[in-house]
Design a protein around this motif. Structure first.
Motif, PDB file in Angstrom:
ATOM      1  N   LEU A  10       4.158  -9.147  11.860  1.00 25.99           N
ATOM      2  CA  LEU A  10       3.400  -8.772  10.673  1.00 25.99           C
ATOM      3  C   LEU A  10       2.613  -7.487  10.913  1.00 25.99           C
ATOM      4  N   HIS A  11       1.999  -7.378  12.075  1.00 21.54           N
ATOM      5  CA  HIS A  11       1.251  -6.173  12.418  1.00 21.54           C
ATOM      6  C   HIS A  11       2.160  -4.946  12.420  1.00 21.54           C
ATOM      7  N   ASN A  12       3.335  -5.081  13.030  1.00 19.00           N
ATOM      8  CA  ASN A  12       4.275  -3.960  13.078  1.00 19.00           C
ATOM      9  C   ASN A  12       4.782  -3.581  11.698  1.00 19.00           C
ATOM     10  N   GLN A  13       5.005  -4.568  10.855  1.00 22.25           N
ATOM     11  CA  GLN A  13       5.445  -4.286   9.491  1.00 22.25           C
ATOM     12  C   GLN A  13       4.362  -3.555   8.706  1.00 22.25           C
ATOM     13  N   LEU A  14       3.108  -3.949   8.899  1.00 25.62           N
ATOM     14  CA  LEU A  14       2.009  -3.252   8.231  1.00 25.62           C
ATOM     15  C   LEU A  14       1.927  -1.813   8.722  1.00 25.62           C
ATOM     16  N   LYS A  15       2.081  -1.621  10.012  1.00 29.95           N
ATOM     17  CA  LYS A  15       2.054  -0.269  10.578  1.00 29.95           C
ATOM     18  C   LYS A  15       3.161   0.592   9.973  1.00 29.95           C
ATOM     19  N   ASP A  16       4.357   0.021   9.862  1.00 32.06           N
ATOM     20  CA  ASP A  16       5.489   0.728   9.264  1.00 32.06           C
ATOM     21  C   ASP A  16       5.207   1.042   7.789  1.00 32.06           C
ATOM     22  N   LEU A  17       4.678   0.073   7.083  1.00 31.21           N
ATOM     23  CA  LEU A  17       4.380   0.266   5.673  1.00 31.21           C
ATOM     24  C   LEU A  17       3.302   1.327   5.473  1.00 31.21           C
ATOM     25  N   ARG A  18       2.309   1.349   6.346  1.00 27.53           N
ATOM     26  CA  ARG A  18       1.276   2.396   6.264  1.00 27.53           C
ATOM     27  C   ARG A  18       1.889   3.782   6.426  1.00 27.53           C
ATOM     28  N   TRP A  41      -2.006  -1.227  -3.323  1.00 33.12           N
ATOM     29  CA  TRP A  41      -1.922  -0.967  -1.890  1.00 33.12           C
ATOM     30  C   TRP A  41      -3.160  -1.467  -1.150  1.00 33.12           C
ATOM     31  N   GLU A  42      -4.346  -1.115  -1.618  1.00 33.27           N
ATOM     32  CA  GLU A  42      -5.563  -1.522  -0.916  1.00 33.27           C
ATOM     33  C   GLU A  42      -5.725  -3.041  -0.904  1.00 33.27           C
ATOM     34  N   VAL A  43      -5.326  -3.686  -1.981  1.00 31.72           N
ATOM     35  CA  VAL A  43      -5.393  -5.149  -2.055  1.00 31.72           C
ATOM     36  C   VAL A  43      -4.417  -5.768  -1.049  1.00 31.72           C
ATOM     37  N   ALA A  51      -4.973 -11.900   6.880  1.00 34.03           N
ATOM     38  CA  ALA A  51      -3.988 -12.830   7.442  1.00 34.03           C
ATOM     39  C   ALA A  51      -3.876 -12.637   8.955  1.00 34.03           C
ATOM     40  N   LEU A  52      -3.901 -11.398   9.410  1.00 31.12           N
ATOM     41  CA  LEU A  52      -3.837 -11.140  10.850  1.00 31.12           C
ATOM     42  C   LEU A  52      -5.052 -11.717  11.567  1.00 31.12           C
ATOM     43  N   ARG A  53      -6.230 -11.569  10.978  1.00 38.25           N
ATOM     44  CA  ARG A  53      -7.430 -12.153  11.586  1.00 38.25           C
ATOM     45  C   ARG A  53      -7.322 -13.678  11.623  1.00 38.25           C
TER      46      ARG A  53
END
Length: 70
Positions: A10-18, A41-43, A51-53
């Motif tokens: 999930l973290h890697n996907q968020l990084k990619d999406l950013r 996007w911000e939401v 979710a990561l926390r």
């Protein structure tokens, strides 16, 4: 279930999406983009970070539970 692996994914996907969002911002710079960013996007980013926390907290609980049961 390996929450550590799932969290990393999930973290890697968020990084990619950013990164992809940054590319979009470079070419889409108008009021509609700003509205999309604020309303979507911000939401999304805030929810994924939450979710990561939560996954971090759950991993801690699961480690303790395993320790207590062994």
């Amino acid at each position: 279930m390996d929450i550590t692996t799932d969290r990393a994914k999930l973290h890697n996907q968020l990084k990619d999406l950013r990164g992809r969002w940054q590319q979009v911002q470079d070419v889409w710079n108008d009021p509609v983009r700003k509205e999309f960013e604020e309303e979507h996007w911000e939401v999304l980013e805030a929810r994924v970070l939450a979710a990561l926390r939560a996954m971090d907290q759950l991993a801690t609980v699961m480690i303790q539970a395993r320790h207590d049961c062994s």
